[in-house]
Design a protein around this motif. Structure first.
Motif, PDB file in Angstrom:
ATOM      1  N   GLY A 167    -117.507  62.395  39.901  1.00 14.76           N
ATOM      2  CA  GLY A 167    -117.432  63.803  40.142  1.00 14.76           C
ATOM      3  C   GLY A 167    -117.865  63.934  38.622  1.00 14.76           C
ATOM      4  O   GLY A 167    -118.334  63.240  37.470  1.00 14.76           O
ATOM      5  N   LEU A 168    -117.177  64.819  38.151  1.00 12.77           N
ATOM      6  CA  LEU A 168    -116.815  65.396  36.764  1.00 12.77           C
ATOM      7  C   LEU A 168    -115.772  65.400  35.778  1.00 12.77           C
ATOM      8  O   LEU A 168    -114.840  65.487  36.456  1.00 12.77           O
ATOM      9  CB  LEU A 168    -117.134  66.893  36.530  1.00 12.77           C
ATOM     10  N   VAL A 169    -115.808  64.214  34.693  1.00 12.28           N
ATOM     11  CA  VAL A 169    -114.607  63.716  33.605  1.00 12.28           C
ATOM     12  C   VAL A 169    -115.462  64.032  32.427  1.00 12.28           C
ATOM     13  O   VAL A 169    -116.033  63.874  32.059  1.00 12.28           O
ATOM     14  CB  VAL A 169    -114.694  62.851  34.220  1.00 12.28           C
ATOM     15  N   GLN A 170    -113.734  64.493  31.755  1.00 10.83           N
ATOM     16  CA  GLN A 170    -114.253  64.590  30.159  1.00 10.83           C
ATOM     17  C   GLN A 170    -114.135  63.369  29.574  1.00 10.83           C
ATOM     18  O   GLN A 170    -114.042  62.239  29.963  1.00 10.83           O
ATOM     19  CB  GLN A 170    -112.486  65.631  29.569  1.00 10.83           C
ATOM     20  N   ALA A 171    -114.372  63.295  27.860  1.00  8.79           N
ATOM     21  CA  ALA A 171    -114.772  62.028  27.628  1.00  8.79           C
ATOM     22  C   ALA A 171    -113.434  61.362  27.562  1.00  8.79           C
ATOM     23  O   ALA A 171    -112.242  61.971  26.997  1.00  8.79           O
ATOM     24  CB  ALA A 171    -115.715  62.057  26.300  1.00  8.79           C
ATOM     25  N   GLY A 210    -111.791  60.161  29.644  1.00  3.07           N
ATOM     26  CA  GLY A 210    -111.855  60.223  31.473  1.00  3.07           C
ATOM     27  C   GLY A 210    -111.647  58.639  31.685  1.00  3.07           C
ATOM     28  O   GLY A 210    -112.387  57.992  31.039  1.00  3.07           O
ATOM     29  N   SER A 211    -111.775  59.075  32.672  1.00  6.81           N
ATOM     30  CA  SER A 211    -111.587  57.668  34.258  1.00  6.81           C
ATOM     31  C   SER A 211    -112.029  58.150  35.409  1.00  6.81           C
ATOM     32  O   SER A 211    -111.645  59.136  35.400  1.00  6.81           O
ATOM     33  CB  SER A 211    -110.660  56.591  34.268  1.00  6.81           C
ATOM     34  N   LEU A 212    -113.069  57.661  35.900  1.00  7.41           N
ATOM     35  CA  LEU A 212    -113.392  57.244  37.516  1.00  7.41           C
ATOM     36  C   LEU A 212    -113.492  55.792  38.078  1.00  7.41           C
ATOM     37  O   LEU A 212    -113.694  55.443  37.314  1.00  7.41           O
ATOM     38  CB  LEU A 212    -114.641  58.514  37.468  1.00  7.41           C
ATOM     39  N   ARG A 213    -113.528  56.114  39.243  1.00  5.35           N
ATOM     40  CA  ARG A 213    -113.797  54.675  40.389  1.00  5.35           C
ATOM     41  C   ARG A 213    -114.382  54.806  40.854  1.00  5.35           C
ATOM     42  O   ARG A 213    -114.312  55.980  42.422  1.00  5.35           O
ATOM     43  CB  ARG A 213    -111.874  53.931  40.430  1.00  5.35           C
ATOM     44  N   LEU A 214    -115.853  54.278  40.983  1.00  4.09           N
ATOM     45  CA  LEU A 214    -116.807  54.579  42.082  1.00  4.09           C
ATOM     46  C   LEU A 214    -116.466  52.981  42.863  1.00  4.09           C
ATOM     47  O   LEU A 214    -116.140  52.552  43.090  1.00  4.09           O
ATOM     48  CB  LEU A 214    -118.412  54.347  41.823  1.00  4.09           C
ATOM     49  N   MET A 259    -114.480  52.901  35.890  1.00  2.00           N
ATOM     50  CA  MET A 259    -115.085  53.119  34.280  1.00  2.00           C
ATOM     51  C   MET A 259    -113.810  53.559  34.107  1.00  2.00           C
ATOM     52  O   MET A 259    -113.135  54.725  33.878  1.00  2.00           O
ATOM     53  CB  MET A 259    -116.021  54.117  34.970  1.00  2.00           C
ATOM     54  N   ASN A 260    -113.670  53.157  32.567  1.00  2.00           N
ATOM     55  CA  ASN A 260    -112.719  53.904  31.750  1.00  2.00           C
ATOM     56  C   ASN A 260    -113.345  54.145  30.314  1.00  2.00           C
ATOM     57  O   ASN A 260    -114.546  54.064  29.835  1.00  2.00           O
ATOM     58  CB  ASN A 260    -111.543  52.996  31.488  1.00  2.00           C
ATOM     59  N   SER A 261    -112.587  54.778  29.593  1.00  2.00           N
ATOM     60  CA  SER A 261    -113.206  55.740  28.054  1.00  2.00           C
ATOM     61  C   SER A 261    -115.164  56.234  28.524  1.00  2.00           C
ATOM     62  O   SER A 261    -115.217  56.062  27.644  1.00  2.00           O
ATOM     63  CB  SER A 261    -113.113  54.345  27.583  1.00  2.00           C
ATOM     64  N   LEU A 262    -114.635  56.678  29.421  1.00  2.00           N
ATOM     65  CA  LEU A 262    -116.219  57.233  29.939  1.00  2.00           C
ATOM     66  C   LEU A 262    -116.635  58.017  28.337  1.00  2.00           C
ATOM     67  O   LEU A 262    -115.934  59.032  27.853  1.00  2.00           O
ATOM     68  CB  LEU A 262    -116.015  57.981  30.941  1.00  2.00           C
ATOM     69  N   VAL A 275    -121.590  48.629  28.136  1.00  2.00           N
ATOM     70  CA  VAL A 275    -120.071  49.237  29.088  1.00  2.00           C
ATOM     71  C   VAL A 275    -119.185  48.192  29.473  1.00  2.00           C
ATOM     72  O   VAL A 275    -117.477  48.450  29.710  1.00  2.00           O
ATOM     73  CB  VAL A 275    -120.425  49.085  30.591  1.00  2.00           C
ATOM     74  N   LYS A 276    -119.417  46.934  28.925  1.00  2.00           N
ATOM     75  CA  LYS A 276    -118.130  46.146  27.958  1.00  2.00           C
ATOM     76  C   LYS A 276    -116.929  46.188  27.621  1.00  2.00           C
ATOM     77  O   LYS A 276    -116.928  46.870  27.083  1.00  2.00           O
ATOM     78  CB  LYS A 276    -119.082  44.943  27.436  1.00  2.00           C
ATOM     79  N   GLY A 277    -115.922  45.639  28.672  1.00  2.00           N
ATOM     80  CA  GLY A 277    -114.619  46.251  27.187  1.00  2.00           C
ATOM     81  C   GLY A 277    -113.708  47.598  28.393  1.00  2.00           C
ATOM     82  O   GLY A 277    -113.250  48.468  27.932  1.00  2.00           O
ATOM     83  N   ARG A 278    -115.043  48.594  29.066  1.00  2.00           N
ATOM     84  CA  ARG A 278    -114.339  49.513  29.839  1.00  2.00           C
ATOM     85  C   ARG A 278    -114.632  50.099  31.377  1.00  2.00           C
ATOM     86  O   ARG A 278    -113.831  50.480  31.539  1.00  2.00           O
ATOM     87  CB  ARG A 278    -116.157  51.297  28.688  1.00  2.00           C
ATOM     88  N   PHE A 279    -115.483  49.158  31.823  1.00  2.00           N
ATOM     89  CA  PHE A 279    -115.918  49.289  33.019  1.00  2.00           C
ATOM     90  C   PHE A 279    -115.382  48.057  33.179  1.00  2.00           C
ATOM     91  O   PHE A 279    -115.824  46.676  32.772  1.00  2.00           O
ATOM     92  CB  PHE A 279    -117.364  49.469  33.560  1.00  2.00           C
ATOM     93  N   THR A 280    -114.963  48.088  34.714  1.00  2.00           N
ATOM     94  CA  THR A 280    -114.626  46.658  35.677  1.00  2.00           C
ATOM     95  C   THR A 280    -115.270  46.915  37.238  1.00  2.00           C
ATOM     96  O   THR A 280    -114.685  47.643  37.682  1.00  2.00           O
ATOM     97  CB  THR A 280    -112.810  46.649  35.664  1.00  2.00           C
ATOM     98  N   ILE A 281    -115.960  46.232  37.252  1.00  2.00           N
ATOM     99  CA  ILE A 281    -116.733  45.495  38.450  1.00  2.00           C
ATOM    100  C   ILE A 281    -115.887  45.003  39.367  1.00  2.00           C
ATOM    101  O   ILE A 281    -114.755  44.173  38.801  1.00  2.00           O
ATOM    102  CB  ILE A 281    -117.623  45.450  38.667  1.00  2.00           C
ATOM    103  N   SER A 282    -115.323  45.126  40.996  1.00  2.00           N
ATOM    104  CA  SER A 282    -114.750  44.505  41.840  1.00  2.00           C
ATOM    105  C   SER A 282    -115.003  44.267  42.903  1.00  2.00           C
ATOM    106  O   SER A 282    -115.240  45.821  43.219  1.00  2.00           O
ATOM    107  CB  SER A 282    -112.282  44.411  41.293  1.00  2.00           C
ATOM    108  N   SER A 283    -114.877  43.769  43.522  1.00  2.00           N
ATOM    109  CA  SER A 283    -114.735  43.392  45.420  1.00  2.00           C
ATOM    110  C   SER A 283    -113.278  43.581  45.972  1.00  2.00           C
ATOM    111  O   SER A 283    -112.638  42.309  45.726  1.00  2.00           O
ATOM    112  CB  SER A 283    -115.567  42.515  45.675  1.00  2.00           C
ATOM    113  N   ASP A 284    -113.503  43.995  47.202  1.00  2.00           N
ATOM    114  CA  ASP A 284    -112.200  43.702  48.755  1.00  2.00           C
ATOM    115  C   ASP A 284    -113.500  42.923  49.524  1.00  2.00           C
ATOM    116  O   ASP A 284    -113.894  44.359  50.539  1.00  2.00           O
ATOM    117  CB  ASP A 284    -111.951  44.783  48.316  1.00  2.00           C
TER     118      ASP A 284
END
Length: 116
Positions: free
Chosen positions: A10-14, A16-20, A80-83, A61-70
């Protein structure tokens, strides 16, 4: 054959955060996120193994993005944080079907746009 379905772009301001999210139709060895910005080559972002985790990130992206699994849901996430505007790209989920294979299944991609 494994199908991958991404969502959450989606669209987010600098700042901001999104989760894919990426839902896989079957179990694979590992999952990854890649991205491709206009006029640029596709680049690796992050990866994770289903069995033991072992998350791996590209430096920018280290320190800003986190990958995880279920595992129960066969779903991988990319928080994704601090975009930044330079994070704007189409983000693709990909799967390695076996340890001896490179990424051999790809999703359709989801657009992430970060405005300044």
């Amino acid at each position: 054959q494994v199908q991958l379905v991404e969502s959450g772009g989606g669209l987010v301001q600098a700042g901001g955060s999104l989760r894919l999210s990426c839902a896989a139709s079957g179990r694979t060895f590992a999952m990854g996120w890649f991205r491709q910005a206009p006029g640029k080559e596709r680049e690796f972002v992050a990866s994770i193994n289903w069995s033991g985790g072992n998350p791996n990130y590209v430096d920018f992206v280290k320190g800003r993005f986190t990958i995880s699994s279920d595992n129960a849901k066969n779903t991988v996430y990319l928080q994704m944080n601090s975009l930044k505007p330079e994070d704007t790209a189409v983000y693709y989920c990909a799967a390695r079907s076996a340890v001896w294979r490179n990424y051999d299944f790809w999703g359709q991609g989801t657009q992430v746009t970060v405005s300044s």
